[in-house]
Design an enzyme around this catalytic site. Structure first.
Site: not given
Ligand SMILES: O=C(CO)COP(=O)(O)O
Length: 259
Positions: A11, A9, A236, A95, A176, A170, A97, A215
């Site tokens: 983002k 992803n 991510g 997601h 993140g 997640e 977010e 992560s």
């Molecule tokens: O939100 C994520 C994947 O959709 C995970 O993000 P990170 O791998 O940066 O923690």
């Protein structure tokens, strides 16, 4: 045995040159064509670039979001059929977010998942608790609420073949932050999610892919993917670095679950 999947992803990151380079680097790594299934989720603006580089290969791509209507006066929105037109096979839905920053409720997530299925896309539906919810002992209650909201789409799955739906666990506190869930914490949540799905659709529960996201890095991927109910990763930050992402794909390959 369920197949394994690694999804990146991106983002809101990247311009055309980055997408070209990243996609080409993944192809140049010469990964086994289908183990794992590798899927890229670039921003909408980069779908064309990714599709041009990856078409004709085993690499797949998808959108990070969609709107439930097919077309109309919805300024700024993108429909499932538009994603299909870009060659997408998958789409991320719900997601954290989107839920936290853009107010997507369980009802919105369901509508988007239904729209994705209706247009022939495979929704990768994300669930997970916040740090506060975990500390208050509410993890299972939150997961139950999020999964039960999906009952109308779960009930329509479970036929003979691989389901047209993927879930991703997640935990918001791990996204993140560098705070990865331990394989034990992740496995506990994945097994619980699978048991919730089994309450409604036992045949689906056995076949359903549940990805872990939060992560995931080259140095923790293998331990996570070795867990029984973890069927790959939704990556991510580490998916923006070709070398790191390729190592995560190799870790999935070494688990040895073919399609
Ligand atoms: O939100 C994520 C994947 O959709 C995970 O993000 P990170 O791998 O940066 O923690």
């Amino acid at each position: 045995m369920r197949p394994i999947m690694v999804a990146g992803n991106w983002k809101m990151h990247g311009l055309s040159a980055d997408a070209q380079h990243l996609t080409q680097s993944i192809l140049d790594a010469g990964l086994e064509p289908t183990v794992p299934e590798v899927v890229l989720f670039p921003p909408f603006t980069l779908l064309h670039t990714v599709s041009q580089v990856a078409k004709g290969t085993a690499l797949r791509w998808g959108g990070q979001n969609l709107f439930w209507e097919n077309q109309g006066a919805y300024t700024g929105e993108i429909s499932g059929s538009m994603l299909r037109d870009m060659g997408c096979r998958y789409v991320l839905v719900g997601h954290s977010e989107r839920r936290q920053l853009f107010g997507e409720t369980d009802a919105v997530v369901l509508r988007k998942a239904q729209a994705a299925l209706h247009t022939g896309l495979i929704p990768v539906i994300c669930v997970g608790e916040t740090g506060d919810e975990r500390q208050e002992g509410k993890t299972n209650a939150v997961l139950r609420r999020q999964i039960e909201a999906l009952t109308p789409v779960l009930e329509h799955q479970g036929g003979g073949h691989q389901p047209h739906l993927v879930l991703a666990y997640e935990p918001v506190w791990a996204i993140g932050t560098g705070l990865t869930a331990t394989p034990e914490q992740a496995e506990e949540a994945h097994a619980f999610i699978r048991s919730l799905v089994a309450e409604h659709t036992p045949a689906l529960a056995k076949k359903l892919l549940i990805l872990y996201g939060g992560s995931v890095k080259a140095n923790n991927a293998a331990a996570l993917f070795a867990a029984e109910d973890i069927d790959g990763g939704l990556v991510g930050g580490a998916s923006l670095q070709a070398g790191e992402f390729i190592q995560i794909c190799r870790a999935a390959h070494s688990v040895g679950r073919g399609v």
